[in-house]
Design a protein around this motif. Structure first.
Motif, short mmCIF file in Angstrom:
data_model
loop_
_atom_site.label_atom_id
_atom_site.label_comp_id
_atom_site.label_asym_id
_atom_site.label_seq_id
_atom_site.Cartn_x
_atom_site.Cartn_y
_atom_site.Cartn_z
N ALA A 106 40.35 37.81 -93.88
CA ALA A 106 38.96 37.69 -93.43
C ALA A 106 38.06 38.62 -94.24
N LEU A 107 38.53 39.85 -94.48
CA LEU A 107 37.78 40.80 -95.31
C LEU A 107 37.58 40.25 -96.72
N THR A 108 38.65 39.72 -97.30
CA THR A 108 38.58 39.20 -98.67
C THR A 108 37.63 38.01 -98.76
N ASN A 109 37.76 37.08 -97.83
CA ASN A 109 36.91 35.89 -97.88
C ASN A 109 35.44 36.23 -97.65
N LEU A 110 35.19 37.16 -96.75
CA LEU A 110 33.81 37.57 -96.52
C LEU A 110 33.26 38.27 -97.75
N GLY A 111 34.09 39.11 -98.38
CA GLY A 111 33.68 39.77 -99.60
C GLY A 111 33.33 38.79 -100.70
N THR A 112 34.08 37.71 -100.78
CA THR A 112 33.82 36.70 -101.81
C THR A 112 32.47 36.00 -101.56
N LEU A 113 32.14 35.78 -100.31
CA LEU A 113 30.82 35.20 -100.01
C LEU A 113 29.71 36.14 -100.47
N TYR A 114 29.89 37.44 -100.24
CA TYR A 114 28.89 38.41 -100.67
C TYR A 114 28.83 38.47 -102.20
N LEU A 115 29.99 38.38 -102.84
CA LEU A 115 30.03 38.39 -104.30
C LEU A 115 29.27 37.20 -104.88
N GLU A 116 29.47 36.04 -104.27
CA GLU A 116 28.81 34.83 -104.75
C GLU A 116 27.28 34.94 -104.71
N ARG A 117 26.77 35.65 -103.71
CA ARG A 117 25.31 35.76 -103.61
C ARG A 117 24.77 37.03 -104.25
#
Length: 207
Positions: A106-117
């Motif tokens: 969950a931490l990794t996937n959420l981080g990836t969303l933040y990275l994308e934006r």
């Protein structure tokens, strides 16, 4: 649910400790190992766990068991990402962390969303938290490499790329059911090698 299981486990509840180990396998998405582990529970609980695993794969929206709540949110979040519903995905990942703060995917996937934006610092904070929980996750190192590339830190980018490659190429070791992480391979102590070499030399040069 997780906090309650931890409280019970600390009080000596063996079933709660076993369920925490089961949850660790869910966090690692090793459903095959979780299924095998579930077979060791008493009949009623075994059926509950096996049904939850089946619904995770077949129909996660229908899964209402609180034991699977965090993993369900992660699965639904990943599905939302695949369908381009980023805001919905973020809500699912945040929901998973509210239920289980140690859910590294969950931490990794959420981080990836933040990275994308483009929110690099928030993404880095989430990735670093995930790294403490799952240091041998190659996908996490790949994500960190992508992040450091965008930050212009090429040394760290290369380091994480190398780490991801090594982890992917290494034969998988068994998951530790207590932590959900890959068990560290035992290294042969140096003194053992010295002893074996000395013994070999003795045998070879024995008059």
């Amino acid at each position: 649910m997780v906090d309650e299981l931890k409280r019970r486990a600390l009080a000596g509840d063996g079933e709660a400790e076993a369920l925490l180990r089961f949850l660790a396998l869910l966090r690692a998405k090793d459903y095959a190992a979780a299924k095998t582990y579930a077979e060791g529970f008493p009949e009623d609980l075994r059926e509950r766990l096996l049904r939850g695993l089946a619904l995770l794969a077949e129909d996660p929206k229908a899964l209402e068991d609180p034991l699977f709540a965090a993993e369900r949110e992660v699965v639904l979040g990943v599905e939302a990402v695949r369908q381009g519903r980023r805001a919905e995905a973020e809500a699912h990942f945040q929901g998973a962390l509210a239920l289980d703060p140690e859910h590294h995917r969950a931490l990794t996937n959420l981080g990836t969303l933040y990275l994308e934006r483009g929110d690099l610092e928030a993404a880095l904070d989430l990735y670093q938290k995930a790294l403490k929980l799952a240091p041998e996750d190659p996908l996490l190192h790949e994500n960190l490499a992508a992040l450091y590339k965008r930050k212009g830190d090429l040394d760290k980018m290369v380091a994480h790329m190398k780490r991801a490659t090594r982890l992917k190429m290494a034969p998988p070791s068994p998951l530790d059911p207590l932590t959900g992480q890959r068990a560290r391979r035992k290294r042969v102590p140096l003194w053992v090698w010295v002893f074996l070499l000395a013994l070999l030399a003795y045998l070879l040069y024995k008059p």
